[in-house]
Design a protein around this motif. Structure first.
Motif, short mmCIF file in Angstrom:
data_model
loop_
_atom_site.label_atom_id
_atom_site.label_comp_id
_atom_site.label_asym_id
_atom_site.label_seq_id
_atom_site.Cartn_x
_atom_site.Cartn_y
_atom_site.Cartn_z
N VAL A 288 0.84 -1.11 0.06
CA VAL A 288 0.20 -0.24 -0.03
C VAL A 288 0.88 1.14 -0.02
CG1 VAL A 288 -1.74 1.17 1.34
CG2 VAL A 288 -1.86 -1.37 1.35
N GLY A 289 0.42 2.30 -0.87
CA GLY A 289 1.26 3.65 -0.95
C GLY A 289 0.47 4.87 -0.89
N LEU A 290 1.00 5.96 -0.77
CA LEU A 290 0.34 6.99 -0.73
C LEU A 290 0.85 8.00 -1.61
CD1 LEU A 290 -0.16 7.62 3.27
CD2 LEU A 290 -2.10 6.77 1.58
N VAL A 291 0.05 8.86 -2.27
CA VAL A 291 0.52 9.90 -3.34
C VAL A 291 -0.27 11.23 -2.92
CG1 VAL A 291 -0.69 9.39 -5.09
CG2 VAL A 291 1.29 10.38 -5.63
N ALA A 313 3.01 11.99 -8.49
CA ALA A 313 2.37 10.67 -9.38
C ALA A 313 3.34 10.39 -10.35
CB ALA A 313 1.19 11.45 -9.87
N TYR A 314 3.97 11.41 -11.10
CA TYR A 314 5.02 11.01 -12.13
C TYR A 314 6.09 10.24 -11.78
CZ TYR A 314 8.20 11.93 -16.02
OH TYR A 314 8.99 11.91 -17.05
N ILE A 315 6.62 10.52 -10.42
CA ILE A 315 7.81 9.99 -9.87
C ILE A 315 7.54 8.46 -9.45
CG2 ILE A 315 9.57 9.80 -7.99
CD1 ILE A 315 9.85 12.34 -9.76
N LEU A 316 6.27 8.47 -8.56
CA LEU A 316 5.90 6.85 -8.47
C LEU A 316 5.59 6.16 -9.46
CD1 LEU A 316 4.92 4.88 -6.21
CD2 LEU A 316 2.87 6.16 -6.33
N ALA A 317 4.98 6.64 -10.50
CA ALA A 317 4.81 5.43 -11.68
C ALA A 317 5.86 5.19 -12.36
CB ALA A 317 3.73 6.37 -12.72
N GLY A 318 6.95 6.26 -12.33
CA GLY A 318 8.29 5.99 -13.15
C GLY A 318 9.06 5.09 -12.48
N GLU A 319 9.19 5.12 -10.93
CA GLU A 319 9.82 4.15 -10.11
C GLU A 319 9.06 2.67 -10.41
OE1 GLU A 319 12.69 4.41 -9.19
OE2 GLU A 319 12.76 6.66 -9.31
N LEU A 320 7.91 2.53 -10.39
CA LEU A 320 7.12 1.50 -10.51
C LEU A 320 7.50 0.69 -12.02
CD1 LEU A 320 3.60 2.11 -9.01
CD2 LEU A 320 5.46 0.35 -7.98
N ALA A 321 7.57 1.47 -12.80
CA ALA A 321 8.06 1.22 -14.30
C ALA A 321 9.29 0.73 -14.34
CB ALA A 321 7.64 2.22 -15.25
N MET A 322 10.25 1.20 -13.72
CA MET A 322 11.78 1.19 -13.72
C MET A 322 12.22 -0.09 -12.86
SD MET A 322 13.73 4.40 -14.36
CE MET A 322 13.68 5.31 -12.85
N ASN A 323 11.54 -0.31 -11.98
CA ASN A 323 11.96 -1.34 -10.82
C ASN A 323 11.53 -2.66 -11.00
OD1 ASN A 323 14.07 0.02 -8.99
ND2 ASN A 323 12.58 1.59 -9.06
N ALA A 324 12.21 -3.63 -10.61
CA ALA A 324 11.79 -5.29 -10.74
C ALA A 324 10.72 -5.39 -9.79
CB ALA A 324 12.98 -6.11 -10.77
N GLU A 327 8.79 -3.08 -3.94
CA GLU A 327 9.73 -2.88 -2.63
C GLU A 327 10.78 -1.68 -3.05
OE1 GLU A 327 9.00 -5.99 -3.30
OE2 GLU A 327 8.83 -7.04 -1.31
N GLN A 328 11.38 -1.91 -4.20
CA GLN A 328 12.47 -1.26 -4.74
C GLN A 328 11.73 0.29 -5.22
OE1 GLN A 328 13.94 -4.14 -7.70
NE2 GLN A 328 15.59 -4.40 -6.58
N ALA A 329 10.62 -0.18 -5.95
CA ALA A 329 10.04 1.12 -6.34
C ALA A 329 9.61 2.22 -5.58
CB ALA A 329 8.76 0.75 -7.37
N PHE A 330 9.09 1.63 -4.16
CA PHE A 330 8.47 2.52 -3.14
C PHE A 330 9.75 2.98 -2.59
CE2 PHE A 330 4.12 0.23 -2.16
CZ PHE A 330 3.59 0.73 -3.37
N ALA A 331 10.83 2.37 -2.11
CA ALA A 331 12.00 2.88 -1.77
C ALA A 331 12.62 4.01 -2.42
CB ALA A 331 12.94 1.74 -1.40
N ALA A 332 12.68 3.74 -3.83
CA ALA A 332 13.34 4.89 -4.72
C ALA A 332 12.35 5.99 -4.82
CB ALA A 332 13.40 4.48 -6.10
N TYR A 333 10.86 5.79 -4.64
CA TYR A 333 9.91 6.79 -4.67
C TYR A 333 10.13 7.93 -3.32
CZ TYR A 333 5.32 8.70 -3.73
OH TYR A 333 4.03 9.50 -3.18
#
Ligand SMILES: Cc1cc2nc3c(=O)[nH]c(=O)nc-3n(C[C@H](O)[C@H](O)[C@H](O)COP(=O)(O)OP(=O)(O)OC[C@H]3O[C@@H](n4cnc5c(N)ncnc54)[C@H](O)[C@@H]3O)c2cc1C
Length: 406
Positions: A288-291, A313-324, A327-333
């Motif tokens: 679960v995440g928040l934006v 929103a742009y950063i969160l979507a970008g990280e979800l697209a770039m990370n495997a 967990e990695q995407a949320f941490a980078a966001y």
């Protein structure tokens, strides 16, 4: 390649629809659940500036934003008799950049974001999440409508009083930082013939403002903000109590306050809240995440809420697209956006001292500074507050063309 395929977003506001847009563009399946029965146009004006304008450009919505731009000519400050004390370009107060930023009604921005996503996204109006169970490999969600469904991720984009935050992270008061003011907002007839401008009246610790979002619109947006250090508790949720509190705060004030209080009492879109920021050590938990405001509302005194929502929103979507993995995407966001959020939340004091001086001395200082500016309105800074444009978006440039999930 991401382990995420299907995302539920709660809230079809600025952050929710912008996130839906980017997630769809990167190949994710998206459902948006919105408690209202539709997206409503209009409302109070919001600004988009700096990094948020770069995101808007990447979304291809700059021409629409420019079309909807209010082009406010000035913000005037009046005394108790209604005599003009000073008149400045709005950017002098907001720290924005004339000719670059846009200002448009919040509802118009929400409707625009909806219009560019409605054909691709599964929007469910009149519904809301009532239960979330993070089962480790997915989140099981129960809806008010009675439906139940599982998603890879659930993102709360449901505003400052976020339902998802309450369900997944804890009660609201764990995360709020009150600024020491309350405000009431409502629409009223444009009895003064105002046109593309704001008119403000201050007494120490109080501000009354009218915003005309267009050329002599039939209605203007009124904002009454006042110092109020106490938490309001249960009673504070009752509109009649909120109206009485506001009327009491402005008792004896000059200008057209009696007319404003009268209009507030009968308004159909009365809105009242405590001026507060949302500050959280972490914006995600499990799946679960928040934006947007749900995670990092900066308060209207910064004028940066919509911009943070769009950039977040742009950063969160970008990280979800770039990370495997999520967990990695949320941490980078969190890591990449946090400094930008902190910088912008920190501008609240600048906004507060410009809009609501709390002592007579501060009010006089502010007014005399503005009087000097009145003579030199042309001499506006060509760059806005550094915080507005501090987010580096370049690492996401390649994404839209390069990534498409199967
Ligand atoms: C008076 C005022 C002036 C402002 N001025 C500015 C300004 O000049 N510049 C600026 O950038 N910002 C400004 N803001 C702030 C700005 O409006 C917000 O920061 C911005 O809209 C945040 O976007 P969001 O999408 O995160 O949340 P919101 O816009 O609040 O959207 C949340 C959405 O979630 C929905 N929702 C709520 N609860 C649920 C639920 N339980 N289930 C499903 N859906 C739900 C809501 O109906 C709404 O559609 C101002 C705010 C106010 C009040």
């Amino acid at each position: 390649m991401s382990n995420v395929r299907y995302v539920l977003i709660s809230g079809a506001g600025i952050a929710g629809s912008a996130l839906a847009y980017w997630l769809h563009r990167y190949g994710f399946g998206v459902t948006v659940v919105e408690q209202a029965d539709s997206i409503r146009e209009g409302g109070y004006p919001v600004d988009l500036r700096g990094s948020a304008m770069d995101v808007a450009e990447r979304m291809g919505i700059l021409p629409d934003l420019r079309q909807a731009h209010i082009h406010s000519a000035r913000a005037s400050f009046v005394d108790e008799e209604g005599e003009k004390v000073a008149s400045v370009a709005p950017e002098w107060i907001t720290g924005g950049v004339r000719g670059h930023d846009v200002e448009l009604p919040r509802g118009t921005l929400a409707a625009l974001l909806y219009s560019i996503t409605r054909d691709d996204i599964d929007y469910r109006f009149n519904d809301s999440v009532i239960e979330l169970i993070d089962e480790g490999d997915e989140v099981s969600v129960a809806f008010k409508s009675g439906a139940r469904k599982s998603f890879d991720l659930v993102i709360g984009a449901d505003g400052i009083h976020s339902n998802i935050r309450r369900l997944a992270f804890g009660p609201e008061d764990w995360f709020t930082r009150p600024i020491g003011f309350c405000y009431a907002g409502f629409s009223m007839r444009n009895t003064r013939g105002l046109s593309r401008e704001a008119v403000c009246y201050n007494v120490p610790g109080r501000m009354a403002a009218l915003y005309a979002a267009g050329h002599q619109p039939a209605e203007v947006f009124a904002l009454l903000a006042f110092a109020h250090p106490y938490l309001l508790g249960e009673r504070g949720r009752e509109p009649s109590f909120q109206k009485d509190l506001t009327a009491h705060a402005f008792a004896g004030a000059g200008w057209i306050l009696p007319e404003l209080i009268e209009a507030m009492r009968v308004s159909k879109d009365f809105y009242f809240d405590v001026v507060q920021q949302i500050r959280m050590p972490r914006w995600t938990r499990g799946r679960v995440g928040l934006v947007g405001d749900a995670a990092y509302a900066p308060s209207f005194l910064t004028g940066q809420g919509s911009s943070l929502a769009l950039v977040g929103a742009y950063i969160l979507a970008g990280e979800l697209a770039m990370n495997a993995s999520h967990e990695q995407a949320f941490a980078a966001y969190q890591l990449k956006l946090y400094p930008f959020v902190e910088m912008n939340q920190a501008t609240v004091e600048q906004g507060r001292s410009g809009m609501i001086p709390v002592t007579l001395e501060q009010l006089r200082e502010r007014n005399s500074a503005m009087c000097c500016e009145t003579a030199s309105t042309e001499a506006l800074p060509s760059r806005g507050r550094p915080a507005h444009a501090a987010m580096d978006l370049s690492e996401y440039d390649h994404l839209a063309s390069a990534i498409s999930l199967p």
